[in-house]
Design a protein around this motif. Structure first.
Motif, PDB file in Angstrom:
ATOM      1  N   VAL A   1     -13.462  -8.436  -1.134  1.00 27.10           N
ATOM      2  CA  VAL A   1     -13.773  -7.384  -0.188  1.00 27.10           C
ATOM      3  C   VAL A   1     -13.171  -6.121  -0.733  1.00 27.10           C
ATOM      4  CG1 VAL A   1     -13.001  -6.722   2.210  1.00 27.10           C
ATOM      5  CG2 VAL A   1     -13.777  -9.178   1.767  1.00 27.10           C
ATOM      6  N   ARG A   2     -11.866  -5.864  -1.385  1.00 25.61           N
ATOM      7  CA  ARG A   2     -11.483  -4.918  -1.845  1.00 25.61           C
ATOM      8  C   ARG A   2     -12.421  -4.048  -2.872  1.00 25.61           C
ATOM      9  NH1 ARG A   2      -5.723  -3.651  -2.344  1.00 25.61           N
ATOM     10  NH2 ARG A   2      -6.092  -3.467  -4.473  1.00 25.61           N
ATOM     11  N   THR A   3     -12.796  -5.112  -3.814  1.00 29.98           N
ATOM     12  CA  THR A   3     -13.563  -4.282  -4.746  1.00 29.98           C
ATOM     13  C   THR A   3     -14.981  -3.832  -4.326  1.00 29.98           C
ATOM     14  OG1 THR A   3     -12.907  -5.951  -6.073  1.00 29.98           O
ATOM     15  CG2 THR A   3     -14.921  -4.828  -6.811  1.00 29.98           C
ATOM     16  N   ARG A   4     -15.627  -4.582  -3.623  1.00 29.68           N
ATOM     17  CA  ARG A   4     -16.871  -4.090  -2.956  1.00 29.68           C
ATOM     18  C   ARG A   4     -16.581  -2.847  -1.986  1.00 29.68           C
ATOM     19  NH1 ARG A   4     -20.155  -1.760   0.059  1.00 29.68           N
ATOM     20  NH2 ARG A   4     -22.131  -2.551   0.872  1.00 29.68           N
ATOM     21  N   ALA A   5     -15.428  -2.802  -1.164  1.00 27.88           N
ATOM     22  CA  ALA A   5     -15.165  -1.866  -0.293  1.00 27.88           C
ATOM     23  C   ALA A   5     -15.021  -0.349  -1.155  1.00 27.88           C
ATOM     24  CB  ALA A   5     -14.192  -1.786   0.731  1.00 27.88           C
ATOM     25  N   ARG A   6     -14.210  -0.679  -2.436  1.00 27.43           N
ATOM     26  CA  ARG A   6     -13.997   0.448  -3.162  1.00 27.43           C
ATOM     27  C   ARG A   6     -14.925   0.934  -4.092  1.00 27.43           C
ATOM     28  NH1 ARG A   6      -7.871  -1.311  -4.829  1.00 27.43           N
ATOM     29  NH2 ARG A   6      -7.943   0.768  -5.845  1.00 27.43           N
ATOM     30  N   LEU A   7     -16.242   0.407  -4.254  1.00 22.48           N
ATOM     31  CA  LEU A   7     -17.382   1.010  -5.285  1.00 22.48           C
ATOM     32  C   LEU A   7     -17.567   2.240  -4.727  1.00 22.48           C
ATOM     33  CD1 LEU A   7     -19.067  -2.369  -5.557  1.00 22.48           C
ATOM     34  CD2 LEU A   7     -17.911  -1.273  -7.333  1.00 22.48           C
ATOM     35  N   ASP A   8     -17.745   3.244  -5.527  1.00 26.47           N
ATOM     36  CA  ASP A   8     -17.991   4.446  -5.056  1.00 26.47           C
ATOM     37  C   ASP A   8     -18.835   5.290  -6.041  1.00 26.47           C
ATOM     38  OD1 ASP A   8     -18.089   6.728  -3.833  1.00 26.47           O
ATOM     39  OD2 ASP A   8     -16.196   7.450  -4.371  1.00 26.47           O
ATOM     40  N   PRO A   9     -20.280   5.188  -5.816  1.00 33.41           N
ATOM     41  CA  PRO A   9     -20.701   4.766  -4.698  1.00 33.41           C
ATOM     42  C   PRO A   9     -20.972   3.129  -5.102  1.00 33.41           C
ATOM     43  CG  PRO A   9     -22.485   5.776  -5.967  1.00 33.41           C
ATOM     44  CD  PRO A   9     -21.264   6.086  -6.679  1.00 33.41           C
TER      45      PRO A   9
ATOM     46  N   CYS B   1     -29.232  -8.007  -1.947  1.00 28.41           N
ATOM     47  CA  CYS B   1     -29.045  -7.365  -0.768  1.00 28.41           C
ATOM     48  C   CYS B   1     -29.004  -5.709  -0.821  1.00 28.41           C
ATOM     49  CB  CYS B   1     -28.007  -7.878   0.133  1.00 28.41           C
ATOM     50  SG  CYS B   1     -28.048  -9.771   0.516  1.00 28.41           S
ATOM     51  N   LEU B   2     -29.756  -5.162  -0.210  1.00 29.32           N
ATOM     52  CA  LEU B   2     -29.642  -3.623  -0.376  1.00 29.32           C
ATOM     53  C   LEU B   2     -28.376  -3.146   0.344  1.00 29.32           C
ATOM     54  CD1 LEU B   2     -33.268  -2.205   0.484  1.00 29.32           C
ATOM     55  CD2 LEU B   2     -31.875  -1.490  -1.291  1.00 29.32           C
ATOM     56  N   SER B   3     -27.648  -2.070  -0.223  1.00 27.70           N
ATOM     57  CA  SER B   3     -26.376  -1.751   0.226  1.00 27.70           C
ATOM     58  C   SER B   3     -26.867  -0.441   1.190  1.00 27.70           C
ATOM     59  CB  SER B   3     -25.607  -1.011  -0.884  1.00 27.70           C
ATOM     60  OG  SER B   3     -25.271  -1.982  -1.597  1.00 27.70           O
ATOM     61  N   VAL B   4     -26.915  -0.777   2.491  1.00 33.07           N
ATOM     62  CA  VAL B   4     -27.410   0.140   3.597  1.00 33.07           C
ATOM     63  C   VAL B   4     -26.190   1.181   3.607  1.00 33.07           C
ATOM     64  CG1 VAL B   4     -27.827   0.098   5.821  1.00 33.07           C
ATOM     65  CG2 VAL B   4     -28.208  -1.956   4.638  1.00 33.07           C
ATOM     66  N   ASP B   5     -24.956   1.102   2.958  1.00 35.11           N
ATOM     67  CA  ASP B   5     -24.178   2.033   3.300  1.00 35.11           C
ATOM     68  C   ASP B   5     -23.966   2.931   2.289  1.00 35.11           C
ATOM     69  OD1 ASP B   5     -23.135  -0.029   1.580  1.00 35.11           O
ATOM     70  OD2 ASP B   5     -21.098   0.152   2.401  1.00 35.11           O
ATOM     71  N   HIS B   6     -25.136   2.714   1.413  1.00 35.53           N
ATOM     72  CA  HIS B   6     -24.877   3.757   0.137  1.00 35.53           C
ATOM     73  C   HIS B   6     -25.334   5.061   0.652  1.00 35.53           C
ATOM     74  CE1 HIS B   6     -26.415   5.954  -3.458  1.00 35.53           C
ATOM     75  NE2 HIS B   6     -26.031   4.687  -4.204  1.00 35.53           N
ATOM     76  N   PRO B   7     -24.776   6.245   0.246  1.00 35.43           N
ATOM     77  CA  PRO B   7     -25.044   7.493   0.771  1.00 35.43           C
ATOM     78  C   PRO B   7     -26.319   7.968   0.492  1.00 35.43           C
ATOM     79  CG  PRO B   7     -23.274   7.550  -1.127  1.00 35.43           C
ATOM     80  CD  PRO B   7     -23.625   5.933  -0.590  1.00 35.43           C
ATOM     81  N   ARG B   8     -27.056   7.420  -0.438  1.00 37.34           N
ATOM     82  CA  ARG B   8     -28.379   7.779  -0.775  1.00 37.34           C
ATOM     83  C   ARG B   8     -29.416   6.717  -0.017  1.00 37.34           C
ATOM     84  NH1 ARG B   8     -26.089   9.876  -5.253  1.00 37.34           N
ATOM     85  NH2 ARG B   8     -26.816   8.208  -6.473  1.00 37.34           N
ATOM     86  N   PHE B   9     -28.932   5.987   0.828  1.00 41.13           N
ATOM     87  CA  PHE B   9     -29.899   4.936   1.243  1.00 41.13           C
ATOM     88  C   PHE B   9     -30.338   5.858   2.773  1.00 41.13           C
ATOM     89  CE2 PHE B   9     -31.074   0.375   2.619  1.00 41.13           C
ATOM     90  CZ  PHE B   9     -31.349   0.788   4.053  1.00 41.13           C
TER      91      PHE B   9
END
Ligand SMILES: Cc1ncc(COP(=O)(O)O)c(C=O)c1O
Length: 444
Positions: free
Chosen positions: A19-27, A69-77
């Motif tokens: 969870v920490r790793t996924r949440a910290r990926l930027d982007p 699974c597409l990352s819906v929270d990506h800033p360019r989604f």
């Protein structure tokens, strides 16, 4: 399975680390769909008699399933309506899951229901609904809309001794597809009226479509394709004059009630008999979460409350969320939204929504500035629709696919009046002006 062991302890660390790793990926990588055959091949057998063990199941998820699974929270989604949950909301979703909270009744979940109601009250205040307004967080705008319309029809039935041959709902041609679904499920007719030249449902058009069989008018505060807010004030005036239930679908756009620059567009929403807004869209909550509010919750309760001997014990309690929609057992899905609101305060929400509106206005300016693209309509909110001159539907699809394959952006085509065009739906405060310019550059 139901005891905390050393293995569980290890698994807890691994899951929290994931969870920490996924949440910290930027982007975060955009990722993308794969075929069932590919997934079967790479995941192997996952449901087996002996079990894989938590670490191995997590590995399969991390390495095979999650990247599909597409990352819906990506800033360019920027397709459909994306999501952009805050870190606080995401993290608290773990707490909700870990706490086994039953969110259907006051008896079982009073603390959670109290907090959810605080969040609902903020939304009711933004809309200008009266003190007695209230409701429930349901799964999504689709369920919110049908639950509201079921309440509206029940209220109309109560007022009419003889039902009409077919109940009707008046709406705009631009209303969301979930309304069509609701009408089929409820076996009622839709009277879809043409919006005005600016794309808005108006009171005049509603008045013309009105007859004695109409039990509700369905207005939209932020259409999906264009983000258009109907002329709620004139529509509400007609509804009030005729005593007809007004439902305002703000699943996407309702969030902009919090933005001073957009608030005037919503004049009249305070007259809604029911109102929906999805915190999982533009209010930075994780899936899935729709706030469904009623002016007079008793009218909804009269039709939605389930009764049975085993439920009698709940009767008379403070507030049973299950009484206000098509649901009984429910996750306290408003809690991540409440937690984030409680953490950051409402001003941060207003600012974040203004940020996205400013980026959308910038995107419209950028489209106007470029010779090879044309704006279809000035955005009301944060959806920007435009055409690439000379492109066929196939060309849009190729371009969209290429952007996704290259992990650049997810921007899909849409269709407006038979023409394939494309759109940016911007709800993520981390979508930047340069993101927008960069995507437009790829169309040159
Ligand atoms: C205006 C509007 N209404 C309803 C819905 C349906 O919401 P959900 O997908 O949460 O069911 C959407 C979804 O995009 C929407 O934009």
């Amino acid at each position: 399975m139901h005891r905390w062991t050393d293995d569980t302890e290890r698994l807890a660390r691994e899951i929290l680390e994931y969870v920490r790793t996924r949440a910290r990926l930027d982007p975060v990588p955009l990722d993308g769909p794969r075929s069932a055959d590919e997934l079967r091949r790479d995941a192997g057998a996952t449901v087996t008699e002996e079990g894989l063990g938590g670490s191995e199941a997590l590995r399969v998820f991390r390495e095979v399933l999650a990247p599909a699974c597409l990352s819906v929270d990506h800033p360019r989604f920027l397709s459909f309506i994306p999501a952009a949950p805050t870190e606080a909301a995401l993290l608290f979703d773990l707490v909700v899951g870990a706490s086994s909270i039953y969110g259907g009744s006051w008896l079982e979940g009073s603390g959670a229901v109290f907090a959810e109601n605080e969040a609902l009250r903020w939304l009711a205040d933004l809309a200008g609904l009266p003190e007695g307004a209230g409701g429930v967080f349901v799964q999504g705008g689709t369920l919110g809309n049908v639950s509201a319309l079921v309440a509206a029809r029940a209220a109309a039935r109560g007022r009419r001794p003889a039902p009409p041959p077919r109940w009707k709902v008046v709406c705009s041609e631009h209303a969301h597809s979930s309304l069509d679904h609701a009408a089929r499920v409820m076996d009622v007719d839709l009277v879809a009226v043409r919006p005005d030249a600016d794309g808005r449902l108006t009171g005049a058009a509603v008045a013309e479509a009105m007859d004695d069989d109409v039990f509700a008018v369905f207005a939209t505060a932020g259409t999906t394709n264009f983000g258009i807010v109907d002329d709620l004030a004139s529509v509400a005036a007609v509804c009030r004059e005729r005593g007809i239930w007004l439902h305002v679908d703000g699943a996407y756009g309702g969030a902009a009630l919090a933005a001073a620059s957009a608030r005037p567009l919503f004049a009249g929403v305070e007259h809604a008999d029911s109102f929906t807004v999805d915190p999982h869209k533009w209010l930075f909550a994780p899936f899935d979460c729709c706030a469904l509010l009623y002016r007079d919750p008793a009218a909804a309760r009269a039709v939605h409350r389930q009764s049975a001997g085993y439920l009698d014990v709940l009767e008379g309690d403070e507030w049973n969320p299950s009484d206000y929609a098509l649901n009984l057992t429910r996750r306290a899905r408003g809690l991540p939204f409440w937690f984030s609101l409680a953490t950051h305060g409402t001003r941060a929400y207003c600012d974040a929504i203004e940020t996205t509106l400013a980026v959308a206005r910038f995107a419209a300016d950028e489209v106007r500035r470029r010779a090879y693209v044309e704006l279809l309509r000035e955005p009301d909110l944060s959806v920007v629709v435009f055409r690439r001159t000379g492109w066929t539907a196939e060309r849009y699809r190729e371009w969209s696919r290429r952007l996704l394959d290259a992990n650049v952006a997810f921007v899909t085509p849409t269709v407006h009046e038979g023409e394939t065009v494309t759109r940016f739906a911007i709800v993520n405060p981390r979508t930047t002006r340069s993101d927008v310019s960069m995507i437009l550059d790829t169309m040159a």
